[in-house]
Design a protein around this motif. Structure first.
Motif, PDB file in Angstrom:
ATOM      1  N   PHE A  32       0.842  -1.202   0.000  1.00 17.77           N
ATOM      2  CA  PHE A  32       0.000   0.000   0.000  1.00 17.77           C
ATOM      3  C   PHE A  32       0.869   1.240   0.000  1.00 17.77           C
ATOM      4  CE2 PHE A  32      -2.587   3.252   2.264  1.00 17.77           C
ATOM      5  CZ  PHE A  32      -3.707   3.260   1.440  1.00 17.77           C
ATOM      6  N   ALA A  33       0.606   2.156  -0.919  1.00 20.89           N
ATOM      7  CA  ALA A  33       1.297   3.446  -0.977  1.00 20.89           C
ATOM      8  C   ALA A  33       0.612   4.298  -2.041  1.00 20.89           C
ATOM      9  CB  ALA A  33       2.786   3.266  -1.295  1.00 20.89           C
ATOM     10  N   ARG A  34       1.106   5.509  -2.224  1.00 23.21           N
ATOM     11  CA  ARG A  34       0.483   6.434  -3.173  1.00 23.21           C
ATOM     12  C   ARG A  34       0.963   6.229  -4.608  1.00 23.21           C
ATOM     13  NH1 ARG A  34       2.314  11.912  -1.038  1.00 23.21           N
ATOM     14  NH2 ARG A  34       4.131  10.623  -0.601  1.00 23.21           N
ATOM     15  N   ARG A  35       2.158   5.634  -4.797  1.00 22.97           N
ATOM     16  CA  ARG A  35       2.760   5.574  -6.138  1.00 22.97           C
ATOM     17  C   ARG A  35       2.653   4.156  -6.705  1.00 22.97           C
ATOM     18  NH1 ARG A  35       8.636   7.738  -4.852  1.00 22.97           N
ATOM     19  NH2 ARG A  35       8.305   6.307  -3.092  1.00 22.97           N
ATOM     20  N   PRO A  36       1.669   3.907  -7.581  1.00 24.16           N
ATOM     21  CA  PRO A  36       1.457   2.541  -8.070  1.00 24.16           C
ATOM     22  C   PRO A  36       2.635   1.985  -8.860  1.00 24.16           C
ATOM     23  CG  PRO A  36       0.067   4.111  -9.247  1.00 24.16           C
ATOM     24  CD  PRO A  36       0.654   4.853  -8.100  1.00 24.16           C
ATOM     25  N   GLU A  37       3.350   2.841  -9.587  1.00 27.59           N
ATOM     26  CA  GLU A  37       4.480   2.343 -10.374  1.00 27.59           C
ATOM     27  C   GLU A  37       5.592   1.838  -9.458  1.00 27.59           C
ATOM     28  OE1 GLU A  37       5.303   6.594  -9.436  1.00 27.59           O
ATOM     29  OE2 GLU A  37       3.544   5.455 -10.124  1.00 27.59           O
ATOM     30  N   LYS A  38       5.783   2.487  -8.319  1.00 22.69           N
ATOM     31  CA  LYS A  38       6.791   2.032  -7.362  1.00 22.69           C
ATOM     32  C   LYS A  38       6.343   0.764  -6.639  1.00 22.69           C
ATOM     33  CE  LYS A  38       9.943   5.193  -7.960  1.00 22.69           C
ATOM     34  NZ  LYS A  38      11.301   4.839  -8.454  1.00 22.69           N
ATOM     35  N   LEU A  39       5.049   0.636  -6.405  1.00 22.18           N
ATOM     36  CA  LEU A  39       4.523  -0.597  -5.820  1.00 22.18           C
ATOM     37  C   LEU A  39       4.739  -1.772  -6.764  1.00 22.18           C
ATOM     38  CD1 LEU A  39       1.185   0.684  -4.244  1.00 22.18           C
ATOM     39  CD2 LEU A  39       3.264   0.004  -3.029  1.00 22.18           C
ATOM     40  N   GLN A  40       4.608  -1.536  -8.049  1.00 28.70           N
ATOM     41  CA  GLN A  40       4.882  -2.594  -9.026  1.00 28.70           C
ATOM     42  C   GLN A  40       6.338  -3.041  -8.950  1.00 28.70           C
ATOM     43  OE1 GLN A  40       3.050  -4.411 -10.955  1.00 28.70           O
ATOM     44  NE2 GLN A  40       1.076  -3.379 -10.921  1.00 28.70           N
ATOM     45  N   GLU A  41       7.243  -2.097  -8.726  1.00 29.25           N
ATOM     46  CA  GLU A  41       8.659  -2.449  -8.565  1.00 29.25           C
ATOM     47  C   GLU A  41       8.861  -3.323  -7.332  1.00 29.25           C
ATOM     48  OE1 GLU A  41      11.042   1.065  -8.484  1.00 29.25           O
ATOM     49  OE2 GLU A  41      10.377   1.760 -10.464  1.00 29.25           O
ATOM     50  N   THR A  42       8.214  -2.953  -6.242  1.00 30.33           N
ATOM     51  CA  THR A  42       8.315  -3.769  -5.023  1.00 30.33           C
ATOM     52  C   THR A  42       7.772  -5.169  -5.270  1.00 30.33           C
ATOM     53  OG1 THR A  42       8.081  -1.797  -3.623  1.00 30.33           O
ATOM     54  CG2 THR A  42       7.659  -3.937  -2.594  1.00 30.33           C
ATOM     55  N   LYS A  43       6.623  -5.252  -5.912  1.00 31.57           N
ATOM     56  CA  LYS A  43       6.022  -6.556  -6.217  1.00 31.57           C
ATOM     57  C   LYS A  43       6.980  -7.427  -7.018  1.00 31.57           C
ATOM     58  CE  LYS A  43       1.999  -8.651  -8.490  1.00 31.57           C
ATOM     59  NZ  LYS A  43       0.692  -8.384  -9.153  1.00 31.57           N
TER      60      LYS A  43
END
Length: 248
Positions: A32-43
């Motif tokens: 969970f966070a505000r930046r979906p593109e960065k969440l995709q990197e974490t995933k």
């Protein structure tokens, strides 16, 4: 069945390494966070991306937090861990120059966001079977000792410490544990400037030692793996040579 963790602020830094560390231990993780593109990197860094759920949102907005927990239950059916990691600071301004809006922003992210997520997690922990769960709050060295010109951040982190203790107390009967992890100078994008020079109480600007943020992720995964019969109320992890004991 894999245990399920929600990590706020999972788009970078401590949230990212903690999500990856938990995934390597076999956890399903909700990022969970505000930046979906960065969440995709974490995933993409997680051990099994298929066991990762991305939810975009802001911890200070109640509707976003409600969506986070609803989508978690819809996907995984339960919750075992909440890591309240999302946080915000303010520029190092003297208090007389600090705008109210900036102070309130830090309060909304660091304190209100922690409250909103904890409230929704406790609802699930109390209602699910087996009953219980674990919450880890990202505190700070500043929950105990401030840096110069850090009133908003320091005030909220002191408040999180009180909130952690209240959560641990109120959760006892329901097999709910709560930990505050106080981190000092983990080398993240946010803290990298400290190694270049940090303002000290005597007015000097001195480079401070930092340490590999991976150690924080490993600590979070360790605490998360403890049985609910064990509570780690506070956990301090910091660079050995950073100024804290006798700060300054």
């Amino acid at each position: 069945m894999a245990k399920v963790a929600i990590i706020t602020g999972a788009s970078s830094g401590i949230g990212r390494v903690s999500a990856v560390a938990l995934s390597k231990k076999g956890w399903s993780v909700v990022l969970f966070a505000r930046r979906p593109e960065k969440l995709q990197e974490t995933k993409g860094l997680c051990e099994d991306p298929e066991q990762c759920l991305i939810v975009q949102g802001d911890v200070s907005k109640e509707e976003d937090v409600l969506k986070l927990f609803q989508e978690t239950l819809s996907r995984f059916g339960r919750l075992d861990l909440l890591f309240n990691n999302a946080g915000s600071g303010a520029p190092p301004l003297p208090i007389e120059e600090l705008p109210l809006a900036l102070f309130q922003h830090v309060v909304n992210v660091n304190l209100v966001g922690t409250f909103l997520c904890t409230r929704e997690a406790v609802k699930i922990f109390k209602s699910q079977s087996p009953q219980g769960g674990r919450i880890i709050n990202n505190g700070s060295i500043s929950a105990h000792t401030p840096r110069p010109h850090s009133a908003p951040y320091t005030a909220t982190k002191h408040a999180v410490l009180g909130f952690t203790k209240s959560t641990a107390l109120d959760g006892r009967t329901f097999n709910i544990t709560c930990t505050q992890i106080d981190i000092g100078n983990a080398h993240t994008d946010m803290a990298a400037r400290l190694s270049e020079g940090a303002l000290q109480p005597d007015g000097r600007v001195v480079p401070e030692q930092t340490f590999d943020v991976q150690h924080v992720g490993d600590a979070v995964a360790y605490i998360a793996g403890l049985p609910h019969e064990v509570t780690v109320l506070t956990f301090n992890i910091m660079a050995t040579a950073m100024p804290f004991v006798g700060r300054g």
